[in-house]
Design a protein around this motif. Structure first.
Motif, PDB file in Angstrom:
ATOM      1  N   ALA A 144       0.845  -1.205   0.000  1.00 26.14           N
ATOM      2  CA  ALA A 144       0.000   0.000   0.000  1.00 26.14           C
ATOM      3  C   ALA A 144       0.875   1.248   0.000  1.00 26.14           C
ATOM      4  CB  ALA A 144      -0.911   0.004   1.227  1.00 26.14           C
ATOM      5  N   ARG A 145       0.346   2.304  -0.608  1.00 25.81           N
ATOM      6  CA  ARG A 145       1.027   3.607  -0.606  1.00 25.81           C
ATOM      7  C   ARG A 145       0.135   4.628   0.100  1.00 25.81           C
ATOM      8  NH1 ARG A 145       3.505   5.944  -6.037  1.00 25.81           N
ATOM      9  NH2 ARG A 145       5.046   4.379  -5.397  1.00 25.81           N
TER      10      ARG A 145
ATOM     11  N   THR B 233       6.496 -10.301   7.541  1.00 19.96           N
ATOM     12  CA  THR B 233       7.614  -9.461   7.111  1.00 19.96           C
ATOM     13  C   THR B 233       7.041  -8.146   6.609  1.00 19.96           C
ATOM     14  OG1 THR B 233       8.868 -11.402   6.441  1.00 19.96           O
ATOM     15  CG2 THR B 233       9.590  -9.297   5.520  1.00 19.96           C
ATOM     16  N   ILE B 234       7.607  -7.060   7.105  1.00 18.27           N
ATOM     17  CA  ILE B 234       7.170  -5.725   6.659  1.00 18.27           C
ATOM     18  C   ILE B 234       8.345  -5.060   5.960  1.00 18.27           C
ATOM     19  CG2 ILE B 234       6.413  -3.432   7.415  1.00 18.27           C
ATOM     20  CD1 ILE B 234       5.303  -4.909   9.960  1.00 18.27           C
ATOM     21  N   LYS B 235       8.093  -4.594   4.732  1.00 20.29           N
ATOM     22  CA  LYS B 235       9.125  -3.822   4.022  1.00 20.29           C
ATOM     23  C   LYS B 235       8.536  -2.458   3.744  1.00 20.29           C
ATOM     24  CE  LYS B 235      11.543  -7.607   1.804  1.00 20.29           C
ATOM     25  NZ  LYS B 235      11.319  -8.546   0.720  1.00 20.29           N
ATOM     26  N   SER B 236       9.218  -1.453   4.259  1.00 25.61           N
ATOM     27  CA  SER B 236       8.666  -0.112   4.154  1.00 25.61           C
ATOM     28  C   SER B 236       9.699   0.854   3.596  1.00 25.61           C
ATOM     29  CB  SER B 236       8.240   0.325   5.553  1.00 25.61           C
ATOM     30  OG  SER B 236       7.260   1.301   5.474  1.00 25.61           O
ATOM     31  N   THR B 237       9.267   1.715   2.677  1.00 28.02           N
ATOM     32  CA  THR B 237      10.166   2.732   2.127  1.00 28.02           C
ATOM     33  C   THR B 237       9.501   4.088   2.274  1.00 28.02           C
ATOM     34  OG1 THR B 237      10.797   1.089   0.493  1.00 28.02           O
ATOM     35  CG2 THR B 237      11.589   3.328   0.114  1.00 28.02           C
ATOM     36  N   ASN B 238      10.219   4.994   2.901  1.00 32.56           N
ATOM     37  CA  ASN B 238       9.716   6.355   3.045  1.00 32.56           C
ATOM     38  C   ASN B 238      10.205   7.223   1.888  1.00 32.56           C
ATOM     39  OD1 ASN B 238       8.229   6.247   5.426  1.00 32.56           O
ATOM     40  ND2 ASN B 238      10.058   6.455   6.687  1.00 32.56           N
ATOM     41  N   HIS B 239       9.271   7.750   1.133  1.00 30.57           N
ATOM     42  CA  HIS B 239       9.648   8.682   0.062  1.00 30.57           C
ATOM     43  C   HIS B 239       9.410  10.094   0.583  1.00 30.57           C
ATOM     44  CE1 HIS B 239      10.108   5.522  -3.004  1.00 30.57           C
ATOM     45  NE2 HIS B 239       9.204   4.908  -2.252  1.00 30.57           N
ATOM     46  N   VAL B 240      10.243  10.452   1.506  1.00 26.08           N
ATOM     47  CA  VAL B 240      10.155  11.772   2.118  1.00 26.08           C
ATOM     48  C   VAL B 240      11.509  12.419   1.881  1.00 26.08           C
ATOM     49  CG1 VAL B 240       9.846  13.025   4.289  1.00 26.08           C
ATOM     50  CG2 VAL B 240       8.564  10.938   3.885  1.00 26.08           C
ATOM     51  N   PRO B 241      11.549  13.528   1.149  1.00 31.21           N
ATOM     52  CA  PRO B 241      12.848  14.162   0.914  1.00 31.21           C
ATOM     53  C   PRO B 241      13.581  14.322   2.241  1.00 31.21           C
ATOM     54  CG  PRO B 241      11.124  15.310  -0.259  1.00 31.21           C
ATOM     55  CD  PRO B 241      10.448  14.284   0.605  1.00 31.21           C
ATOM     56  N   THR B 242      14.849  13.976   2.254  1.00 28.36           N
ATOM     57  CA  THR B 242      15.597  13.923   3.518  1.00 28.36           C
ATOM     58  C   THR B 242      15.375  15.150   4.390  1.00 28.36           C
ATOM     59  OG1 THR B 242      17.399  14.508   2.075  1.00 28.36           O
ATOM     60  CG2 THR B 242      17.513  12.336   3.111  1.00 28.36           C
ATOM     61  N   SER B 243      15.080  14.887   5.615  1.00 28.47           N
ATOM     62  CA  SER B 243      14.879  15.926   6.636  1.00 28.47           C
ATOM     63  C   SER B 243      13.961  17.057   6.196  1.00 28.47           C
ATOM     64  CB  SER B 243      16.194  16.542   7.076  1.00 28.47           C
ATOM     65  OG  SER B 243      17.236  15.655   6.986  1.00 28.47           O
ATOM     66  N   ALA B 244      12.897  16.724   5.513  1.00 29.60           N
ATOM     67  CA  ALA B 244      11.967  17.789   5.112  1.00 29.60           C
ATOM     68  C   ALA B 244      11.150  18.250   6.307  1.00 29.60           C
ATOM     69  CB  ALA B 244      11.051  17.311   4.018  1.00 29.60           C
ATOM     70  N   GLY B 245      11.350  17.612   7.426  1.00 30.79           N
ATOM     71  CA  GLY B 245      10.671  18.061   8.641  1.00 30.79           C
ATOM     72  C   GLY B 245       9.221  17.641   8.692  1.00 30.79           C
ATOM     73  N   LEU B 246       8.884  16.635   7.932  1.00 33.86           N
ATOM     74  CA  LEU B 246       7.513  16.138   8.023  1.00 33.86           C
ATOM     75  C   LEU B 246       7.554  14.736   8.588  1.00 33.86           C
ATOM     76  CD1 LEU B 246       6.344  17.924   4.958  1.00 33.86           C
ATOM     77  CD2 LEU B 246       4.752  17.522   6.803  1.00 33.86           C
ATOM     78  N   ALA B 247       6.786  14.537   9.632  1.00 32.93           N
ATOM     79  CA  ALA B 247       6.782  13.240  10.297  1.00 32.93           C
ATOM     80  C   ALA B 247       6.305  12.173   9.335  1.00 32.93           C
ATOM     81  CB  ALA B 247       5.865  13.303  11.508  1.00 32.93           C
ATOM     82  N   SER B 248       6.903  10.995   9.401  1.00 33.06           N
ATOM     83  CA  SER B 248       6.480   9.927   8.508  1.00 33.06           C
ATOM     84  C   SER B 248       5.515   8.976   9.192  1.00 33.06           C
ATOM     85  CB  SER B 248       7.693   9.168   7.983  1.00 33.06           C
ATOM     86  OG  SER B 248       8.464   8.725   9.073  1.00 33.06           O
ATOM     87  N   SER B 249       5.209   9.194  10.490  1.00 37.59           N
ATOM     88  CA  SER B 249       4.341   8.228  11.169  1.00 37.59           C
ATOM     89  C   SER B 249       2.928   8.234  10.583  1.00 37.59           C
ATOM     90  CB  SER B 249       4.311   8.463  12.685  1.00 37.59           C
ATOM     91  OG  SER B 249       3.587   9.610  13.005  1.00 37.59           O
TER      92      SER B 249
ATOM     93  N   TYR C  45       5.417  10.357   0.796  1.00 38.24           N
ATOM     94  CA  TYR C  45       4.611   9.148   0.953  1.00 38.24           C
ATOM     95  C   TYR C  45       5.444   7.954   1.406  1.00 38.24           C
ATOM     96  CZ  TYR C  45       6.346   8.081  -3.767  1.00 38.24           C
ATOM     97  OH  TYR C  45       7.149   7.852  -4.854  1.00 38.24           O
ATOM     98  N   THR C  46       4.755   6.914   1.831  1.00 38.28           N
ATOM     99  CA  THR C  46       5.396   5.673   2.286  1.00 38.28           C
ATOM    100  C   THR C  46       4.788   4.501   1.526  1.00 38.28           C
ATOM    101  OG1 THR C  46       5.694   6.592   4.502  1.00 38.28           O
ATOM    102  CG2 THR C  46       5.827   4.204   4.307  1.00 38.28           C
ATOM    103  N   ASP C  47       5.652   3.612   1.020  1.00 31.66           N
ATOM    104  CA  ASP C  47       5.202   2.355   0.408  1.00 31.66           C
ATOM    105  C   ASP C  47       5.510   1.231   1.387  1.00 31.66           C
ATOM    106  OD1 ASP C  47       4.379   3.546  -1.927  1.00 31.66           O
ATOM    107  OD2 ASP C  47       6.240   3.149  -3.007  1.00 31.66           O
ATOM    108  N   THR C  48       4.505   0.447   1.707  1.00 32.16           N
ATOM    109  CA  THR C  48       4.712  -0.648   2.667  1.00 32.16           C
ATOM    110  C   THR C  48       4.150  -1.958   2.147  1.00 32.16           C
ATOM    111  OG1 THR C  48       4.738   0.848   4.547  1.00 32.16           O
ATOM    112  CG2 THR C  48       4.208  -1.444   5.024  1.00 32.16           C
ATOM    113  N   THR C  49       4.996  -2.986   2.176  1.00 30.23           N
ATOM    114  CA  THR C  49       4.558  -4.331   1.809  1.00 30.23           C
ATOM    115  C   THR C  49       4.439  -5.158   3.079  1.00 30.23           C
ATOM    116  OG1 THR C  49       5.752  -4.145  -0.275  1.00 30.23           O
ATOM    117  CG2 THR C  49       5.133  -6.367   0.409  1.00 30.23           C
ATOM    118  N   PHE C  50       3.272  -5.754   3.249  1.00 31.13           N
ATOM    119  CA  PHE C  50       3.050  -6.637   4.403  1.00 31.13           C
ATOM    120  C   PHE C  50       2.848  -8.061   3.885  1.00 31.13           C
ATOM    121  CE2 PHE C  50       0.697  -8.925   7.589  1.00 31.13           C
ATOM    122  CZ  PHE C  50       1.258  -8.493   8.787  1.00 31.13           C
TER     123      PHE C  50
END
Ligand code: 2P0
Length: 321
Positions: A5-6, A89-105, A40-45
């Motif tokens: 899911a994204r 198994t959870i594989k997660s990738t955060n597509h958040v520009p480095t240190s953009a100051g937006l929480a990824s939770s 955004y975050t892409d997560t495979t469960f």
């Protein structure tokens, strides 16, 4: 079964800053956010009875048991809720520009709740997904939907969920995320929102919540950028005023935060309309329209050297990939 899911992150314009129930993460106030396209975050469960342990891989790196604790506890809670108990198994990738100051939770738990439900074949509505996301992180409740989203506080687990206000707003609104971060260790949101409740201004702020939500909804309906900006800035300042006046006072502001606030005020005095909002950290987000965007970006670059700027607008709700 394996599902991906994204989910996009969101910025609260009317802030959530206090829990009614710590475990359920039901809030003391309703909040209203804008889902953002740039983060955004892409997560495979994947769950399988042949797996022998639980694994969490974040941005390609296997996380330690300590680093995985919050995510594992969350999945175990959901498994218990629905009667599952196999390893995953959870594989997660955060597509958040480095240190953009937006929480990824927010994007993380929205993507995780959605991939979890899909991989177990649970046919859940988006409202149900938003409740599941809430059990991971409050702000994730809103990231199930795109555009403008209200998280209705409700009174219990069943009634505390997000509703879309306008998933595809036809509105000229940009958000400039300014990274003015420092090395200071920040106070966690959970701790910060507890402390804020000791402020003499907290209860008066809560009492205004219903009216503030109604006013922002009206401003969105009227596509009134000025009203949206003013109400957003007010809500952020109310939150930070409660932090500054807590029984054990604290602030997320750093010198650069104040500089950015002053810059926004100066720009407004020059007739360049823009507003700021600030979350549980020193970074400042500027709300503006396309007409002034370039001018504001160059003014920021001129007066705040070393600051990184990421431009965002409305993002979509959670999707299965
Ligand atoms: C919000 N924030 O409405 C507010 C405004 C930060 C400032 O929600 O404890 O990570 O997981 O429910 O959602 C950040 O806190 O907190 C947050 P938990 P969360 O977006």
């Amino acid at each position: 079964m394996k599902k991906t899911a994204r989910a996009h992150t969101n910025i609260a314009l009317i802030k959530y800053w206090g829990k009614a129930n710590q475990a359920l993460k039901t809030p003391l106030m309703s909040s209203l956010s804008m889902t953002l396209d740039a983060f955004y975050t892409d997560t495979t469960f994947e769950h399988d009875s042949s797996l022998t342990e639980d694994t969490f891989i974040l941005n390609g790196q296997k996380q330690t048991p300590e680093e995985s604790k919050r995510v594992f506890n969350y999945i175990h809670l959901l498994q218990e809720k629905f009667g599952f108990n196999d390893h995953f198994t959870i594989k997660s990738t955060n597509h958040v520009p480095t240190s953009a100051g937006l929480a990824s939770s927010a994007s993380a738990f929205a993507a995780l709740a959605t991939s979890f439900a899909a991989s177990y074949g649970l046919d859940l509505s988006r409202r149900e997904l938003s409740k599941l996301a809430r059990l991971g992180s409050g702000s994730a409740t809103r990231s199930i939907y795109g555009g403008f989203v209200e998280w209705q506080k409700g009174i219990d687990d069943a009634s505390s969920y997000a509703v879309p206000i306008d998933e595809n707003p036809d509105l000229d609104l940009s958000l400039l995320a300014l990274e003015v971060d420092t090395k200071q260790k920040k106070i966690s949101s959970t701790k910060g929102m507890k402390l804020a409740q000791t402020s003499p201004f907290y209860q008066p702020w809560l009492a205004r919540n219903k009216q503030e939500i109604a006013e922002l909804k009206q401003a969105i309906k009227e596509k009134d950028f000025t009203k949206i900006g003013k109400l957003s800035e007010l809500s952020a300042n109310e939150m930070h005023a409660c932090n500054l006046t807590a029984n054990e006072p604290f602030t997320y502001f750093e010198p650069e935060t104040i500089k950015a606030i002053k810059l926004v005020e100066n720009l407004r005095q020059q007739g360049i309309e823009c507003y700021y909002t600030i979350d549980a950290g020193p970074n400042v987000k500027i709300l503006c329209t396309l007409r002034n965007r370039k001018e504001i970006i160059s003014a920021v670059q001129k007066s705040l050297t070393n600051v990184k700027i990421v431009v965002a607008s409305f993002g979509p709700g959670v999707t299965l990939l």
